[in-house]
Design a protein around this motif. Structure first.
Motif, PDB file in Angstrom:
ATOM      1  N   LYS A 195       0.839  -1.185   0.000  1.00 45.73           N
ATOM      2  CA  LYS A 195       0.000   0.000   0.000  1.00 45.73           C
ATOM      3  C   LYS A 195       0.880   1.244   0.000  1.00 45.73           C
ATOM      4  N   ARG A 196       0.360   2.309  -0.540  1.00 43.43           N
ATOM      5  CA  ARG A 196       1.072   3.576  -0.481  1.00 43.43           C
ATOM      6  C   ARG A 196       0.965   4.140   0.924  1.00 43.43           C
ATOM      7  N   TRP A 492      -4.348   1.189  -6.413  1.00 44.49           N
ATOM      8  CA  TRP A 492      -3.701   2.394  -5.918  1.00 44.49           C
ATOM      9  C   TRP A 492      -4.324   3.643  -6.534  1.00 44.49           C
TER      10      TRP A 492
END
Length: 496
Positions: A195-196, A492
């Motif tokens: 994940k960012r 994303w």
């Protein structure tokens, strides 16, 4: 340029016979059936790896050898000092044009991004060391901790560089919401749920790693291809500096400067009053310098300004055998006084002495390093001190550099620089002179975007092709994530 979807992210050490990572995940983290290192010398050998010194993405050839990365860091096309004419503009390739024009979509589906791939390529190797070295079959605990600390510092700094391209500049009021890059701490492809992280999370990770690991680094710098204490504290100072935390930056940078004095290889500033001639520069034939001599490479032990090699090349914008793609704006060249010896690095003439170029182009020095640079260290120290009201200390550090770059009495700081704000602006101007046409300006543009002292500079954040004007906007301080990366992470949210 066409690239295979199966590109690689790791080349293991020269010392041990590990191979190349390769898988279809965006991080390409899975090693192909290779042994896990077990001895301290194996982990130490993992640092002896050309991929850890080059900020360029490298691939595995069919014969198993490694091809050097060719994609440049696109920040070299994005500084406000650059200008192009119709001819040079036409010579740029597609990604260079997109960067120069500050376009939203720099990368297309086939492009490999050195900004994304090279740091994660290094992070994989560092993670192998961080997570395994303490379980090595031999070696003392202290020896293992030193190697682990070196890998933690390298891993943290690669996350920092990723944040300079794919995360917004650090802003305390928005950092907890601004998306950045994945924090990767394991050398495995089993976890596909990357994940960012937010800017706040990434910087918190970076600072924690550096603050804990830097005191454990080997104190003495033995060569430029490894991270010792001088480089580690330089990196920590650079992170705080980019955040605008000048107090903590100053503390770290002082530690870095102190550590440079404990070195088995030369570390210090070049004196251009004598060094230029040693490198083959002759002012009578200034346009010939590109043929008759050379600035020392980062692998030259005599390159005393390089603290630690994390190098990138600017060959595509200056190499003599290519047509120029960009030049320096005349008003930026005017920042150099007549006695400034850095003028030797620029010329408007070809090797025959014919004035060929409409503006000045860089004719010397192909590579720079982001892993530790003595001029950058002095200039960061000077700015931190000025911002913290130590104006005499700031002037001392600034003058230490200027006396090595400018002949005679002209090295003195001008009398009109007579206040704190003027001194800060002058130090930043010195940064422009020192790093002209190197790509380093990108970091200052991001850092100073909201600084009240530099708002008028934004009117110069433009490029031209001779007819059209392209203007840098705040959204373009962040690169959009390459489509090839998003193809593995379809959930994303991309940058604007």
């Amino acid at each position: 340029m066409k690239k295979s979807l199966k590109y690689t992210f790791l080349a293991f050490a020269l010392v041990v016979s590990f191979g190349i990572a390769g898988c279809s995940d965006f991080l390409d983290l899975k090693p192909k059936g290779k042994e896990v290192p077990t001895k301290l010398e194996h982990y130490n050998g993992l640092f002896n790896n050309t991929l850890l010194i080059n900020l360029a993405f490298s691939e595995q050839r069919p014969d198993g050898s490694i091809s050097p990365g060719t994609e440049p860091l696109l920040m070299i096309y994005m500084g406000d000092e650059l200008i192009a004419d119709a001819s040079s503009f036409a010579s740029m390739d597609r990604t260079a044009l997109a960067a120069y024009k500050f376009e939203a979509d720099i990368f297309n589906e086939d492009d490999v991004s050195a900004e994304w791939n090279a740091p994660y390529q290094q992070i994989y190797t560092y993670n192998v060391i961080v997570n395994g070295v303490m379980d090595a079959d031999d070696g003392t605990r202290e020896e293992k901790q030193r190697l682990q600390a070196e890998a933690r510092v390298g891993r943290a700094y690669m996350h920092f560089l990723l944040a300079q391209f794919f995360g917004k500049p650090y802003n305390e009021s928005t950092a907890s919401q601004d998306l950045c890059v994945p924090i990767v701490t394991k050398a495995t492809s089993a976890d596909r749920n990357f994940k960012r992280a937010t800017v706040e999370e990434v910087y918190r990770f970076i600072i924690t790693e550096l603050e804990e690991a830097c005191p454990q680094l080997d104190e003495q710098t033995k060569h430029k291809l490894r991270i010792y204490r001088a480089a580690g504290y330089y990196m920590l100072g650079k992170v705080y500096f980019s955040m605008g935390n000048y107090g903590k930056a100053l503390t770290a940078l002082k530690e870095s400067l102190k550590a440079t004095e404990n070195s088995t290889v030369p570390l210090g500033l070049f004196d251009y009053n004598t060094s230029l001639a040693e490198w083959g520069y002759n002012p009578i034939m200034a346009n010939m310098w590109g043929l008759m001599g050379s600035y020392p490479s980062n692998f030259d032990l005599n390159n005393q300004e390089n603290i630690c090699t994390k190098q990138y090349n600017i060959m595509t914008i200056m190499f003599a055998i290519y047509p120029p793609t960009v030049y320096v704006k005349p008003e930026y060249m005017a920042l150099f006084g007549e006695s400034d010896l850095r003028l030797a690095f620029f010329n408007t003439k070809d090797y025959t002495g014919t004035t060929l170029w409409p503006y000045s182009r860089r004719i010397q020095r192909i590579t720079y390093s982001l892993g530790g640079d003595m001029p950058d260290l002095y200039l960061m120290l000077a700015e931190c001190k000025a911002r913290l009201d130590d104006l005499s200390g700031a002037r001392e550090d600034l003058l230490a550099l200027r006396e090595k770059r400018i002949a005679g009495a002209d090295a003195a700081i001008p009398a009109e620089v007579d206040s704190k704000d003027k001194l800060i602006r002058y130090i930043v101007e010195e940064r422009k002179r020192e790093f002209m046409m190197s790509g380093m300006r990108w970091f200052d543009i991001r850092r100073l975007w909201n600084d009240p002292l530099f708002q008028e500079d934004k009117q110069n954040y433009t490029h031209t092709d001779g007819q059209n004007i392209y203007t840098l906007t705040e959204d373009r301080l962040v690169f959009r994530i390459p489509p090839k990366v998003l193809s593995f992470s379809t959930d994303w949210e991309n940058n604007k």
